[in-house]
Design a protein around this motif. Sequence first.
Motif, short mmCIF file in Angstrom:
data_model
loop_
_atom_site.label_atom_id
_atom_site.label_comp_id
_atom_site.label_asym_id
_atom_site.label_seq_id
_atom_site.Cartn_x
_atom_site.Cartn_y
_atom_site.Cartn_z
N ALA A 122 -44.16 23.70 57.40
CA ALA A 122 -44.65 22.95 58.56
C ALA A 122 -43.76 21.74 58.84
CB ALA A 122 -46.08 22.50 58.31
N LEU A 123 -43.24 21.11 57.82
CA LEU A 123 -42.40 19.94 58.02
C LEU A 123 -40.97 20.29 58.44
CD1 LEU A 123 -43.55 17.73 55.02
CD2 LEU A 123 -44.11 17.45 57.44
N SER A 124 -40.59 21.56 58.27
CA SER A 124 -39.21 21.93 58.63
C SER A 124 -39.05 22.28 60.10
CB SER A 124 -38.75 23.11 57.77
OG SER A 124 -39.44 24.27 58.15
N ILE A 125 -40.13 22.32 60.86
CA ILE A 125 -40.04 22.65 62.28
C ILE A 125 -39.42 21.48 63.02
CG2 ILE A 125 -41.39 23.20 64.35
CD1 ILE A 125 -43.33 24.67 62.53
N THR A 126 -38.42 21.79 63.83
CA THR A 126 -37.67 20.78 64.56
C THR A 126 -38.47 20.25 65.73
OG1 THR A 126 -35.70 22.08 64.08
CG2 THR A 126 -35.47 20.37 65.73
N ALA A 127 -38.32 18.98 66.01
CA ALA A 127 -38.87 18.40 67.23
C ALA A 127 -37.87 18.74 68.34
CB ALA A 127 -39.08 16.91 67.08
N PHE A 128 -37.95 19.98 68.84
CA PHE A 128 -36.96 20.50 69.76
C PHE A 128 -36.82 19.66 71.04
CE2 PHE A 128 -35.17 23.56 72.76
CZ PHE A 128 -34.13 24.05 72.01
N PRO A 129 -37.91 19.25 71.69
CA PRO A 129 -37.75 18.42 72.89
C PRO A 129 -37.09 17.07 72.60
CG PRO A 129 -39.96 19.32 72.78
CD PRO A 129 -39.30 19.63 71.47
N VAL A 130 -37.37 16.53 71.42
CA VAL A 130 -36.75 15.25 71.06
C VAL A 130 -35.25 15.43 70.87
CG1 VAL A 130 -36.71 13.42 69.33
CG2 VAL A 130 -38.89 14.41 70.02
N LEU A 131 -34.86 16.51 70.21
CA LEU A 131 -33.44 16.80 70.02
C LEU A 131 -32.74 16.98 71.36
CD1 LEU A 131 -31.00 17.55 68.18
CD2 LEU A 131 -31.77 19.91 68.39
N ALA A 132 -33.36 17.74 72.26
CA ALA A 132 -32.76 17.95 73.58
C ALA A 132 -32.65 16.64 74.35
CB ALA A 132 -33.58 18.96 74.37
N ARG A 133 -33.64 15.80 74.25
CA ARG A 133 -33.61 14.50 74.95
C ARG A 133 -32.51 13.60 74.39
NH1 ARG A 133 -36.27 12.05 79.36
NH2 ARG A 133 -36.23 9.84 78.98
N ILE A 134 -32.36 13.56 73.08
CA ILE A 134 -31.30 12.75 72.45
C ILE A 134 -29.93 13.25 72.89
CG2 ILE A 134 -30.20 12.19 70.25
CD1 ILE A 134 -33.03 12.17 69.03
N LEU A 135 -29.73 14.57 72.85
CA LEU A 135 -28.45 15.13 73.26
C LEU A 135 -28.18 14.87 74.75
CD1 LEU A 135 -28.48 18.51 71.33
CD2 LEU A 135 -27.04 16.53 70.86
N ALA A 136 -29.22 14.93 75.57
CA ALA A 136 -29.03 14.67 77.00
C ALA A 136 -28.67 13.21 77.25
CB ALA A 136 -30.30 15.05 77.77
N GLU A 137 -29.31 12.28 76.55
CA GLU A 137 -29.02 10.86 76.75
C GLU A 137 -27.63 10.49 76.26
OE1 GLU A 137 -32.02 8.25 75.29
OE2 GLU A 137 -33.58 9.16 76.54
N LEU A 138 -27.16 11.18 75.24
CA LEU A 138 -25.81 10.93 74.73
C LEU A 138 -24.76 11.75 75.48
CD1 LEU A 138 -26.52 10.88 70.90
CD2 LEU A 138 -26.08 8.92 72.39
N LYS A 139 -25.22 12.51 76.49
CA LYS A 139 -24.34 13.37 77.30
C LYS A 139 -23.60 14.39 76.43
CE LYS A 139 -23.72 10.05 81.06
NZ LYS A 139 -25.07 9.75 81.11
N LEU A 140 -24.31 14.90 75.43
CA LEU A 140 -23.75 15.92 74.54
C LEU A 140 -24.40 17.28 74.72
CD1 LEU A 140 -23.54 13.88 71.21
CD2 LEU A 140 -21.66 14.53 72.71
N LEU A 141 -25.37 17.37 75.62
CA LEU A 141 -26.14 18.60 75.75
C LEU A 141 -25.30 19.77 76.22
CD1 LEU A 141 -28.98 19.69 75.40
CD2 LEU A 141 -29.42 19.12 77.79
N THR A 142 -24.35 19.54 77.12
CA THR A 142 -23.53 20.64 77.65
C THR A 142 -22.22 20.82 76.91
OG1 THR A 142 -22.61 19.14 79.29
CG2 THR A 142 -24.54 20.42 79.95
N THR A 143 -21.99 20.03 75.88
CA THR A 143 -20.77 20.19 75.10
C THR A 143 -20.98 21.30 74.07
OG1 THR A 143 -21.42 18.58 73.43
CG2 THR A 143 -20.24 17.74 75.37
N GLN A 144 -19.90 21.70 73.43
CA GLN A 144 -19.99 22.74 72.41
C GLN A 144 -20.86 22.29 71.24
OE1 GLN A 144 -16.24 24.02 70.76
NE2 GLN A 144 -17.15 25.79 69.75
N LEU A 145 -20.74 21.02 70.85
CA LEU A 145 -21.55 20.49 69.77
C LEU A 145 -23.04 20.52 70.13
CD1 LEU A 145 -21.74 19.02 67.02
CD2 LEU A 145 -21.53 16.88 68.29
N GLY A 146 -23.35 20.15 71.36
CA GLY A 146 -24.74 20.17 71.81
C GLY A 146 -25.31 21.57 71.87
N GLU A 147 -24.51 22.52 72.32
CA GLU A 147 -24.97 23.91 72.37
C GLU A 147 -25.20 24.46 70.97
OE1 GLU A 147 -22.04 25.94 74.66
OE2 GLU A 147 -22.72 25.08 76.56
#
Length: 148
Positions: free
Chosen positions: A4-29
Amino acid sequence: MGVALSITAFPVLARILAELKLLTTQLGEIATAAAALNDVAAWILLALAVALADSNTGGHKNPLISVWVLLSGATFVTFMFVIMRPAMKWVACRCVPQQDAVDEAYICLTLAGVLVSGFITDLIGIHSIFGAFVFSLAIQKERTFLFW
């Protein structure tokens, strides 16, 4: 507890990557894909843990319930990718936006698919969000099917 604790906070990760402008980069993908695979595996393991815990109630142990959940879940995922993915691709090809609007029938079909998928996984013994998540993977990410 560890599953149960290993489940990722997926929306939080996507939001962090979007704010850092890394979402569309290879690292973000790569990070997004890894988090998605981690979530799928964690949801399956969590469903097995819950099924095994439920099989221990009532004073008798029945580990076959966890085998049922595993096999039914694998069958559901296979069905979604082998049957529903081409079906949703066909729907996406027929969904031609007219004046920046999409026919309500396609939206209703998609929402019904999400609800039915959630209901099926709930019947299997897996959380209904897993069914909705798998159905969302079956939808083609083509421009013609993005209606909002």
